[in-house]
Design a protein around this motif. Structure first.
Motif, PDB file in Angstrom:
ATOM      1  N   ALA A   1       0.823  -1.207   0.000  1.00 47.35           N
ATOM      2  CA  ALA A   1       0.000   0.000   0.000  1.00 47.35           C
ATOM      3  C   ALA A   1       0.858   1.259   0.000  1.00 47.35           C
ATOM      4  O   ALA A   1       0.584   2.207  -0.735  1.00 47.35           O
ATOM      5  N   ILE A   2       1.899   1.271   0.823  1.00 48.86           N
ATOM      6  CA  ILE A   2       2.778   2.441   0.887  1.00 48.86           C
ATOM      7  C   ILE A   2       3.448   2.689  -0.454  1.00 48.86           C
ATOM      8  O   ILE A   2       3.499   3.824  -0.944  1.00 48.86           O
ATOM      9  N   ASN A   3       3.961   1.636  -1.082  1.00 50.28           N
ATOM     10  CA  ASN A   3       4.651   1.822  -2.360  1.00 50.28           C
ATOM     11  C   ASN A   3       3.698   2.283  -3.461  1.00 50.28           C
ATOM     12  O   ASN A   3       4.066   3.102  -4.304  1.00 50.28           O
ATOM     13  N   GLY A   4       2.472   1.774  -3.447  1.00 52.11           N
ATOM     14  CA  GLY A   4       1.508   2.250  -4.419  1.00 52.11           C
ATOM     15  C   GLY A   4       1.181   3.716  -4.209  1.00 52.11           C
ATOM     16  O   GLY A   4       1.039   4.485  -5.157  1.00 52.11           O
ATOM     17  N   PHE A   5       1.061   4.107  -2.962  1.00 54.40           N
ATOM     18  CA  PHE A   5       0.802   5.489  -2.618  1.00 54.40           C
ATOM     19  C   PHE A   5       1.971   6.383  -3.019  1.00 54.40           C
ATOM     20  O   PHE A   5       1.782   7.481  -3.552  1.00 54.40           O
ATOM     21  N   ARG A   6       3.194   5.924  -2.791  1.00 54.51           N
ATOM     22  CA  ARG A   6       4.385   6.721  -3.121  1.00 54.51           C
ATOM     23  C   ARG A   6       4.489   6.965  -4.624  1.00 54.51           C
ATOM     24  O   ARG A   6       4.995   8.017  -5.047  1.00 54.51           O
ATOM     25  N   ARG A   7       4.052   6.012  -5.431  1.00 56.68           N
ATOM     26  CA  ARG A   7       4.117   6.213  -6.883  1.00 56.68           C
ATOM     27  C   ARG A   7       3.321   7.433  -7.309  1.00 56.68           C
ATOM     28  O   ARG A   7       3.695   8.117  -8.262  1.00 56.68           O
ATOM     29  N   ARG A   8       2.251   7.706  -6.599  1.00 56.12           N
ATOM     30  CA  ARG A   8       1.444   8.879  -6.940  1.00 56.12           C
ATOM     31  C   ARG A   8       2.211  10.174  -6.701  1.00 56.12           C
ATOM     32  O   ARG A   8       1.901  11.210  -7.295  1.00 56.12           O
ATOM     33  N   TYR A   9       3.188  10.114  -5.821  1.00 55.29           N
ATOM     34  CA  TYR A   9       3.941  11.313  -5.444  1.00 55.29           C
ATOM     35  C   TYR A   9       5.368  11.299  -5.998  1.00 55.29           C
ATOM     36  O   TYR A   9       6.242  11.974  -5.494  1.00 55.29           O
ATOM     37  N   GLU A  10       5.576  10.513  -7.034  1.00 54.60           N
ATOM     38  CA  GLU A  10       6.863  10.443  -7.735  1.00 54.60           C
ATOM     39  C   GLU A  10       8.003  10.051  -6.803  1.00 54.60           C
ATOM     40  O   GLU A  10       9.135  10.519  -6.933  1.00 54.60           O
ATOM     41  N   ALA A  11       7.693   9.196  -5.835  1.00 55.47           N
ATOM     42  CA  ALA A  11       8.708   8.692  -4.906  1.00 55.47           C
ATOM     43  C   ALA A  11       9.001   7.229  -5.239  1.00 55.47           C
ATOM     44  O   ALA A  11       8.097   6.466  -5.567  1.00 55.47           O
ATOM     45  N   GLN A  12      10.258   6.840  -5.147  1.00 61.60           N
ATOM     46  CA  GLN A  12      10.672   5.483  -5.472  1.00 61.60           C
ATOM     47  C   GLN A  12      10.101   4.486  -4.454  1.00 61.60           C
ATOM     48  O   GLN A  12       9.891   4.819  -3.288  1.00 61.60           O
ATOM     49  N   PRO A  13       9.847   3.247  -4.891  1.00 59.95           N
ATOM     50  CA  PRO A  13       9.329   2.238  -3.956  1.00 59.95           C
ATOM     51  C   PRO A  13      10.345   1.911  -2.867  1.00 59.95           C
ATOM     52  O   PRO A  13      11.563   1.992  -3.084  1.00 59.95           O
ATOM     53  N   LEU A  14       9.843   1.537  -1.728  1.00 61.91           N
ATOM     54  CA  LEU A  14      10.685   1.184  -0.584  1.00 61.91           C
ATOM     55  C   LEU A  14      10.901  -0.317  -0.536  1.00 61.91           C
ATOM     56  O   LEU A  14      10.152  -1.101  -1.102  1.00 61.91           O
ATOM     57  N   GLU A  15      11.944  -0.729   0.187  1.00 61.29           N
ATOM     58  CA  GLU A  15      12.217  -2.142   0.437  1.00 61.29           C
ATOM     59  C   GLU A  15      11.811  -2.477   1.869  1.00 61.29           C
ATOM     60  O   GLU A  15      11.941  -1.658   2.776  1.00 61.29           O
ATOM     61  N   LEU A  16      11.318  -3.699   2.049  1.00 58.88           N
ATOM     62  CA  LEU A  16      10.937  -4.150   3.383  1.00 58.88           C
ATOM     63  C   LEU A  16      12.154  -4.782   4.056  1.00 58.88           C
ATOM     64  O   LEU A  16      12.712  -5.759   3.558  1.00 58.88           O
ATOM     65  N   ASN A  17      12.559  -4.221   5.185  1.00 60.62           N
ATOM     66  CA  ASN A  17      13.784  -4.626   5.871  1.00 60.62           C
ATOM     67  C   ASN A  17      13.434  -5.361   7.173  1.00 60.62           C
ATOM     68  O   ASN A  17      12.694  -4.850   8.005  1.00 60.62           O
ATOM     69  N   ASP A  18      13.999  -6.563   7.333  1.00 59.73           N
ATOM     70  CA  ASP A  18      13.679  -7.384   8.506  1.00 59.73           C
ATOM     71  C   ASP A  18      14.140  -6.739   9.807  1.00 59.73           C
ATOM     72  O   ASP A  18      13.435  -6.810  10.825  1.00 59.73           O
ATOM     73  N   GLN A  19      15.320  -6.135   9.790  1.00 55.81           N
ATOM     74  CA  GLN A  19      15.831  -5.504  11.004  1.00 55.81           C
ATOM     75  C   GLN A  19      14.935  -4.337  11.437  1.00 55.81           C
ATOM     76  O   GLN A  19      14.628  -4.184  12.623  1.00 55.81           O
ATOM     77  N   LEU A  20      14.499  -3.548  10.465  1.00 53.29           N
ATOM     78  CA  LEU A  20      13.595  -2.449  10.783  1.00 53.29           C
ATOM     79  C   LEU A  20      12.242  -2.971  11.261  1.00 53.29           C
ATOM     80  O   LEU A  20      11.604  -2.375  12.133  1.00 53.29           O
ATOM     81  N   SER A  21      11.822  -4.087  10.698  1.00 53.02           N
ATOM     82  CA  SER A  21      10.545  -4.673  11.121  1.00 53.02           C
ATOM     83  C   SER A  21      10.617  -5.157  12.565  1.00 53.02           C
ATOM     84  O   SER A  21       9.621  -5.090  13.304  1.00 53.02           O
ATOM     85  N   GLU A  22      11.761  -5.643  12.983  1.00 53.00           N
ATOM     86  CA  GLU A  22      11.932  -6.057  14.383  1.00 53.00           C
ATOM     87  C   GLU A  22      11.772  -4.859  15.311  1.00 53.00           C
ATOM     88  O   GLU A  22      11.154  -4.963  16.377  1.00 53.00           O
ATOM     89  N   ILE A  23      12.337  -3.706  14.900  1.00 53.04           N
ATOM     90  CA  ILE A  23      12.215  -2.483  15.708  1.00 53.04           C
ATOM     91  C   ILE A  23      10.751  -2.051  15.780  1.00 53.04           C
ATOM     92  O   ILE A  23      10.237  -1.717  16.849  1.00 53.04           O
ATOM     93  N   ALA A  24      10.084  -2.079  14.624  1.00 46.24           N
ATOM     94  CA  ALA A  24       8.682  -1.671  14.571  1.00 46.24           C
ATOM     95  C   ALA A  24       7.807  -2.604  15.401  1.00 46.24           C
ATOM     96  O   ALA A  24       6.915  -2.156  16.140  1.00 46.24           O
ATOM     97  N   GLN A  25       8.061  -3.904  15.310  1.00 38.95           N
ATOM     98  CA  GLN A  25       7.264  -4.876  16.044  1.00 38.95           C
ATOM     99  C   GLN A  25       7.454  -4.719  17.554  1.00 38.95           C
ATOM    100  O   GLN A  25       6.494  -4.787  18.328  1.00 38.95           O
ATOM    101  N   ARG A  26       8.677  -4.493  17.951  1.00 37.23           N
ATOM    102  CA  ARG A  26       8.956  -4.337  19.375  1.00 37.23           C
ATOM    103  C   ARG A  26       8.209  -3.133  19.948  1.00 37.23           C
ATOM    104  O   ARG A  26       7.654  -3.210  21.054  1.00 37.23           O
ATOM    105  N   TRP A  27       8.162  -2.009  19.183  1.00 32.21           N
ATOM    106  CA  TRP A  27       7.480  -0.833  19.705  1.00 32.21           C
ATOM    107  C   TRP A  27       5.956  -1.008  19.659  1.00 32.21           C
ATOM    108  O   TRP A  27       5.244  -0.552  20.551  1.00 32.21           O
ATOM    109  N   ALA A  28       5.448  -1.698  18.638  1.00 29.66           N
ATOM    110  CA  ALA A  28       4.010  -1.964  18.585  1.00 29.66           C
ATOM    111  C   ALA A  28       3.591  -2.793  19.801  1.00 29.66           C
ATOM    112  O   ALA A  28       2.550  -2.532  20.435  1.00 29.66           O
TER     113      ALA A  28
END
Length: 263
Positions: A120-147
Motif C-alpha cells: 500500500a505504501i509503495n503504491g501510494f508513493r508512486r502517486r507522489y513520484e517517490a521510489q518504492p521502498l524495500e521491506l527490511n527485517d531488522q527495521l521490522s523487528e524495531i517496529a514490532q517491538r514498539w508496537a
C-alpha cells in the motif's frame, strides 16, 4: 407704472445675450455635475464586494493544501473492496483471525499485515513520484517491538530515539491505532494519507502532517512494519519505521511532491 411696448422691446434687445449666456452656462454646469456623479457611482459599484461573492483564489496550486475534493479523489482511488489492483498495485486481502486459518494457512498474520502495508505504501508513493521502498527485517523487528510495547502500555506515542537509532541517525516512525476494529495496512495508510489535506506543498511540514510527509518522503529507501494487539483484545497498534528518516527541516520541497495528476 408699467413699461410701454417700446421700452420692453429695447430692454429685450439690450439684455437677451446675457440671458442666453447664463442659461447655457447653467445647463453646462448641470451636465458636468451629473457626469461626475455617474462616474463615481459606477466606480463605487465595481469596487463594492457582492454579499456572497467568493474571493478569488490567487494561491498557486503547489503552495496550498489539498482540498477535500482532491484528497477524496485520491482516497477513493484506492478502491473500496478488500482486494484489487487500483493505484496501490495488487495488494493482499485484509487478514482476520478467520482468514489466517482459512486463506493464508501457515503465513503469520503479522507478516501478512507487513506485506499489505508495504504494498500500500509503495503504491501510494508512486502517486507522489517517490521510489518504492524495500521491506527490511531488522527495521521490522524495531517496529514490532514498539508496537508490542504500546499494546502493553496502552499509550500511543513515539518510541524513544535510542529504540530506533542504528548508530548513524534516528529513524523515521509512523504509528496508528484502532479500537475494536482490526487495524489493516490499507486502513493505516489511508489514515496517514488524509493528513495531506493540511499539508502546504513547498513548505516545511507540521506536527499534524508528519505521518503523511514521512510516507511519501522521496529520500527514504527502506521500511519495517509491526503490529500488535492489546491483552484485552480491544486495541490494535501499527508501526512503520523509515530509513533514511523524513521530515527534515528545509528539505520538504525536494522530498514531498504533488501527485502527478494534480500538478
Amino acid at each position: 407704472m408699467g413699461l410701454s411696448a417700446v421700452q420692453l422691446r429695447v430692454c429685450l434687445q439690450s439684455y437677451w445675450y446675457m440671458w442666453v449666456t447664463n442659461s447655457i452656462t447653467g445647463l453646462l454646469f448641470t451636465g458636468i455635475g451629473i457626469g461626475i456623479a455617474a462616474f463615481f457611482m459606477k466606480k463605487f459599484r465595481k469596487t463594492k464586494a457582492k454579499p456572497h461573492a467568493r474571493a478569488p483564489n490567487t494561491t498557486k496550486r503547489s503552495e496550498r493544501p489539498f482540498s477535500p475534493t482532491d484528497i477524496n479523489t485520491l482516497d477513493n482511488s484506492f478502491g473500496t473492496g478488500t482486494t484489487g489492483t487500483g493505484v496501490i498495485g495488487t495488494y493482499a486481502p485484509r487478514i482476520t483471525s478467520a482468514d489466517s486459518t482459512n486463506e493464508i494457512g501457515l503465513l503469520d498474520s503479522s507478516e501478512a499485515f507487513a506485506q499489505a502495508t508495504f504494498q500500500a505504501i509503495n503504491g501510494f508513493r508512486r502517486r507522489y513520484e517517490a521510489q518504492p521502498l524495500e521491506l527490511n527485517d531488522q527495521l521490522s523487528e524495531i517496529a514490532q517491538r514498539w508496537a508490542e510495547h504500546m499494546a502493553s502500555s496502552g499509550k500511543l506515542e513515539h518510541s524513544p530515539p535510542e529504540w530506533r537509532n542504528l548508530g548513524r541517525q534516528t529513524l523515521g516512525e509512523n504509528y496508528a491505532a484502532s479500537f475494536q476494529v482490526e487495524l489493516t495496512g490499507e486502513k493505516m495508510v489511508r489514515k496517514w494519507m488524509k493528513e495531506g489535506k493540511r499539508y502546504m506543498f513547498g513548505h516545511d511540514g507540521r506536527k499534524d502532517t508528519e505521518n503523511f510527509t514521512q510516507l511519501v518522503w522521496r529520500a527514504s529507501q527502506e521500511i519495517g512494519v509491526g503490529r500488535a494487539r492489546s491483552d484485552d483484545g480491544n486495541w490494535w497498534y501499527g508501526v512503520v519505521i523509515f530509513d533514511p528518516p523524513g521530515n527534515i527541516p528545509n528539505q520538504y520541497a525536494e522530498n514531498v511532491h504533488l501527485p502527478a495528476e494534480i500538478k
